[in-house]
Motif scaffolding. Structure first.
Motif, short mmCIF file in Angstrom:
data_model
loop_
_atom_site.label_atom_id
_atom_site.label_comp_id
_atom_site.label_asym_id
_atom_site.label_seq_id
_atom_site.Cartn_x
_atom_site.Cartn_y
_atom_site.Cartn_z
N MET A 50 54.91 62.56 39.84
CA MET A 50 53.55 62.07 39.72
C MET A 50 53.52 60.63 40.23
O MET A 50 54.47 59.88 40.06
CB MET A 50 53.12 62.15 38.25
CG MET A 50 51.69 61.73 38.04
SD MET A 50 51.11 62.07 36.36
CE MET A 50 51.02 63.84 36.39
N ARG A 51 52.40 60.27 40.85
CA ARG A 51 52.24 58.89 41.31
C ARG A 51 50.88 58.37 40.90
O ARG A 51 49.95 59.14 40.65
CB ARG A 51 52.46 58.78 42.82
CG ARG A 51 51.39 59.40 43.66
CD ARG A 51 51.76 59.38 45.15
NE ARG A 51 50.61 59.75 45.94
CZ ARG A 51 50.05 58.99 46.87
NH1 ARG A 51 50.58 57.82 47.14
NH2 ARG A 51 49.00 59.39 47.52
N LEU A 52 50.78 57.03 40.87
CA LEU A 52 49.55 56.36 40.50
C LEU A 52 48.95 55.73 41.75
O LEU A 52 49.60 54.91 42.41
CB LEU A 52 49.83 55.28 39.46
CG LEU A 52 48.64 54.44 39.01
CD1 LEU A 52 47.61 55.29 38.27
CD2 LEU A 52 49.11 53.29 38.14
N VAL A 53 47.73 56.15 42.09
CA VAL A 53 47.06 55.67 43.30
C VAL A 53 45.93 54.74 42.93
O VAL A 53 45.12 55.04 42.05
CB VAL A 53 46.53 56.87 44.13
CG1 VAL A 53 45.77 56.38 45.35
CG2 VAL A 53 47.69 57.76 44.54
N HIS A 54 45.88 53.62 43.62
CA HIS A 54 44.85 52.59 43.42
C HIS A 54 43.91 52.64 44.62
O HIS A 54 44.35 52.61 45.76
CB HIS A 54 45.53 51.22 43.33
CG HIS A 54 44.59 50.07 43.34
ND1 HIS A 54 44.83 48.94 44.07
CD2 HIS A 54 43.41 49.85 42.71
CE1 HIS A 54 43.86 48.07 43.89
NE2 HIS A 54 42.98 48.61 43.07
N GLU A 55 42.61 52.72 44.34
CA GLU A 55 41.58 52.70 45.38
C GLU A 55 40.69 51.48 45.16
O GLU A 55 39.72 51.55 44.41
CB GLU A 55 40.75 53.98 45.33
CG GLU A 55 41.53 55.24 45.56
CD GLU A 55 40.67 56.48 45.39
OE1 GLU A 55 39.48 56.45 45.77
OE2 GLU A 55 41.19 57.46 44.85
N PRO A 56 41.04 50.36 45.79
CA PRO A 56 40.19 49.18 45.63
C PRO A 56 38.90 49.35 46.41
O PRO A 56 38.86 50.01 47.43
CB PRO A 56 41.03 48.04 46.21
CG PRO A 56 41.99 48.71 47.13
CD PRO A 56 42.20 50.10 46.62
N VAL A 57 37.84 48.77 45.89
CA VAL A 57 36.57 48.78 46.58
C VAL A 57 36.22 47.33 46.86
O VAL A 57 35.99 46.55 45.94
CB VAL A 57 35.46 49.45 45.74
CG1 VAL A 57 34.13 49.44 46.50
CG2 VAL A 57 35.85 50.87 45.40
N THR A 58 36.20 46.97 48.13
CA THR A 58 35.94 45.60 48.54
C THR A 58 34.64 45.56 49.33
O THR A 58 34.48 46.28 50.30
CB THR A 58 37.08 45.07 49.44
OG1 THR A 58 38.31 45.28 48.76
CG2 THR A 58 36.90 43.61 49.75
N ALA A 59 33.74 44.71 48.90
CA ALA A 59 32.46 44.58 49.61
C ALA A 59 32.67 43.77 50.89
O ALA A 59 32.95 42.59 50.83
CB ALA A 59 31.43 43.91 48.73
#
Length: 126
Positions: free
Chosen positions: A1-10
């Motif tokens: 299992m892995r942890l994925v980060h999805e940043p949202v940058t304006a």
């Protein structure tokens, strides 16, 4: 299992750039009452690519403490995959709480780029 980060940058008012990055490739689920109560207590260290994830069936205010944890960590609270809070916690003296149905504990510095509003996803390796 892995942890994925999805940043949202304006980038501007009409466009949001989305990219993903893996925060941890070695994710351990604290899925029993005993593993949740123990957390990272009594461990001397954790690998750089490690995360301890606490998944819950409901959203409520959840606490973390650092008693018997011997190294600093980054903690992330999320609701429905959206980050609510990110906090650096220090050995023996830190305590923090926030609303969450997912809490993730990572090595200190691993969540440096994670901010409230970003998304976190646990993905199976299969």
């Amino acid at each position: 299992m892995r942890l994925v980060h999805e940043p949202v940058t304006a980038a501007d008012d009409d466009f949001f750039e989305q990219r993903t990055e893996s925060l941890a490739t070695n994710v351990e689920l604290a899925d029993s009452l005993v593993s949740q109560a123990r957390g990272l207590m009594f461990r001397r260290s954790i690998p750089d690519d490690y995360a301890l994830a606490f998944r819950f069936d409901s959203t409520t205010v959840r606490d973390l403490h650092m008693l018997f944890v011997f190294f600093p960590i980054d903690a992330v609270w999320a609701v429905d995959g959206v980050v609510e809070r990110v906090e650096r916690l220090y050995p023996w003296r830190s305590f923090a709480r926030a609303r969450a149905d997912l809490i993730v504990e990572l090595p200190a510095g691993a969540a440096a780029e994670v901010e409230a509003g970003d998304r976190l996803t646990l993905e199976d390796d299969s």
